[in-house]
Design an enzyme around this catalytic site. Structure first.
Site, PDB file in Angstrom:
ATOM      1  N   ASP A  49     -85.357   9.949   5.797  1.00 20.47           N
ATOM      2  CA  ASP A  49     -85.648  10.918   6.868  1.00 20.47           C
ATOM      3  C   ASP A  49     -87.120  10.825   7.283  1.00 20.47           C
ATOM      4  O   ASP A  49     -87.541  11.453   8.255  1.00 20.47           O
ATOM      5  CB  ASP A  49     -85.239  12.348   6.480  1.00 20.47           C
ATOM      6  N   SER A  50     -87.898   9.985   6.597  1.00 21.19           N
ATOM      7  CA  SER A  50     -89.250   9.658   7.068  1.00 21.19           C
ATOM      8  C   SER A  50     -89.182   9.035   8.462  1.00 21.19           C
ATOM      9  O   SER A  50     -90.196   8.950   9.156  1.00 21.19           O
ATOM     10  CB  SER A  50     -89.941   8.696   6.094  1.00 21.19           C
ATOM     11  N   ASP A  88     -80.394   9.015   4.111  1.00 22.27           N
ATOM     12  CA  ASP A  88     -80.898  10.318   3.663  1.00 22.27           C
ATOM     13  C   ASP A  88     -80.151  11.469   4.327  1.00 22.27           C
ATOM     14  O   ASP A  88     -79.845  11.407   5.517  1.00 22.27           O
ATOM     15  CB  ASP A  88     -82.361  10.433   4.108  1.00 22.27           C
ATOM     16  N   LYS A 118     -78.669   9.973   0.075  1.00 20.94           N
ATOM     17  CA  LYS A 118     -79.720  10.496  -0.814  1.00 20.94           C
ATOM     18  C   LYS A 118     -79.968  11.943  -0.451  1.00 20.94           C
ATOM     19  O   LYS A 118     -79.910  12.305   0.734  1.00 20.94           O
ATOM     20  CB  LYS A 118     -81.007   9.679  -0.680  1.00 20.94           C
ATOM     21  N   GLU A 120     -82.574  15.460  -1.643  1.00 20.77           N
ATOM     22  CA  GLU A 120     -83.744  15.906  -2.412  1.00 20.77           C
ATOM     23  C   GLU A 120     -83.370  17.092  -3.292  1.00 20.77           C
ATOM     24  O   GLU A 120     -82.576  17.947  -2.901  1.00 20.77           O
ATOM     25  CB  GLU A 120     -84.877  16.311  -1.453  1.00 20.77           C
ATOM     26  N   GLU A 187     -90.902  10.589  -6.619  1.00 20.77           N
ATOM     27  CA  GLU A 187     -91.977  10.471  -5.615  1.00 20.77           C
ATOM     28  C   GLU A 187     -93.220  11.238  -6.054  1.00 20.77           C
ATOM     29  O   GLU A 187     -93.125  12.373  -6.568  1.00 20.77           O
ATOM     30  CB  GLU A 187     -91.495  11.005  -4.250  1.00 20.77           C
TER      31      GLU A 187
HETATM   32  O1  KIV Z   1     -87.530   9.411   3.642  1.00 23.31           O
HETATM   33  C1  KIV Z   1     -88.009   8.523   2.927  1.00 23.31           C
HETATM   34  O2  KIV Z   1     -88.554   7.513   3.404  1.00 23.31           O
HETATM   35  C2  KIV Z   1     -87.934   8.692   1.494  1.00 23.31           C
HETATM   36  C3  KIV Z   1     -88.705   7.733   0.650  1.00 23.31           C
HETATM   37  C4  KIV Z   1     -90.124   8.155   0.655  1.00 23.31           C
HETATM   38  C5  KIV Z   1     -88.179   7.637  -0.722  1.00 23.31           C
HETATM   39  O3  KIV Z   1     -87.315   9.579   1.025  1.00 23.31           O
END
Ligand code: KIV
Length: 274
Positions: A49-50, A88, A118, A120, A187
């Site tokens: 989600d970055s 994510d 993924k 969090e 992280e």
């Molecule tokens: O969103 C992302 O890029 C991440 C990585 C930093 C692991 O969760």
């Protein structure tokens, strides 16, 4: 007759089998061309989600939507055929209940074709990780510095700097591993804690700013390529694509502007000599 060569994607059990055997190479990826370039060289691509910050210029990841993740997930799947692709779950799409998490994660899996999601959170997400894993959705955990809780952390601060912080973070790692996650991102974590967790749990730990002691590493691709003018301090840059792109664009612009029109002065060359 031409032989059809079918490339099999790396599977979730294959990533799990890296534990105590070989490092897991991961990078984030958001679009088809880069997916094609990464595919041969990484074990796992994360459509993180970055993407909101890197590709859409957002300040945090909190404004990223499920539709954005699905759009970028589809692009990465189209551009790759070998690496395992994880997408994510964005803020607000999974925290409310395991059932809502399942509905949204199932959408991600069925619409993108990716192999895993993924999310969090540690102990507080244990029930949800189990609910998804039991129903056929492979889950990668993400603990330590979790950017979707940036408002609660009050900034990007390394976790586990003091030993007093360790038990809660270790409990997070154990909770997601025991709930059935196939791997977990650590992280922004102090090295001794990342090393301890890596020894303590049975699934691969994937570090980002969490030292070389983890079972694998992940970086935001644009950070390691030198496209981000302000990358996190821990990022080693393997290319300087920002300056390279600028130089290429400058050369292109100069070439286009060098064209002269019959009977007209070239305003750009006039400017240059003025
Ligand atoms: O969103 C992302 O890029 C991440 C990585 C930093 C692991 O969760």
């Amino acid at each position: 007759m031409s032989a059809v060569v079918q490339t099999k994607r790396i599977t979730v059990p294959e990533i799990k089998a890296h534990k105590n055997a070989k490092p897991v190479v991961c990078l984030t990826c958001y679009h088809a061309h880069t997916a094609r370039l990464l595919d041969e060289h990484v074990d796992l691509m994360l459509v993180g989600d970055s993407v909101g910050m890197v590709m859409h210029g957002m300040e945090t990841t909190l404004g990223v939507t499920l539709d954005m993740m699905i759009l970028h997930g589809k692009a990465v799947m189209r551009g790759s055929k070998r690496a395992l692709v994880v997408v994510d779950m964005p803020f607000g799409s999974y925290e409310e209940s395991p059932q809502i998490a399942f509905r949204n994660a199932a959408r991600v899996i069925s619409e993108t074709g990716c192999q895993a999601i993924k999310l969090e959170g540690g102990a507080r997400m244990g029930e949800t990780v189990r609910y998804l894993a039991d129903r056929g959705i492979p889950v990668m955990g993400h603990i330590g510095l979790t950017p979707q809780r940036i408002q609660i952390f009050g900034g990007f601060r390394t976790q586990g700097r003091t030993e007093a912080e360790w038990p809660a973070i270790e409990a997070d790692a154990k909770a997601v591993a025991e709930a059935g996650a196939f791997s977990v991102v650590l992280e922004g974590m102090a090295e001794p804690l990342a090393a301890k967790i890596t020894r303590e749990i049975a699934i691969p730990t994937i570090g980002i700013g969490a030292s070389a002691q983890c079972d694998g590493q992940i970086l935001v691709m644009e950070d390691m390529l030198g496209l981000n003018p302000n990358p996190p301090k821990f990022v080693r840059q393997y290319a300087s694509m920002g300056p390279d792109i600028e130089a290429a664009v400058k050369a292109y612009a100069a070439e286009v502007r060098a064209r002269t029109f019959p009977g007209k002065e070239n305003v750009y060359s006039m400017k240059k000599t003025a």
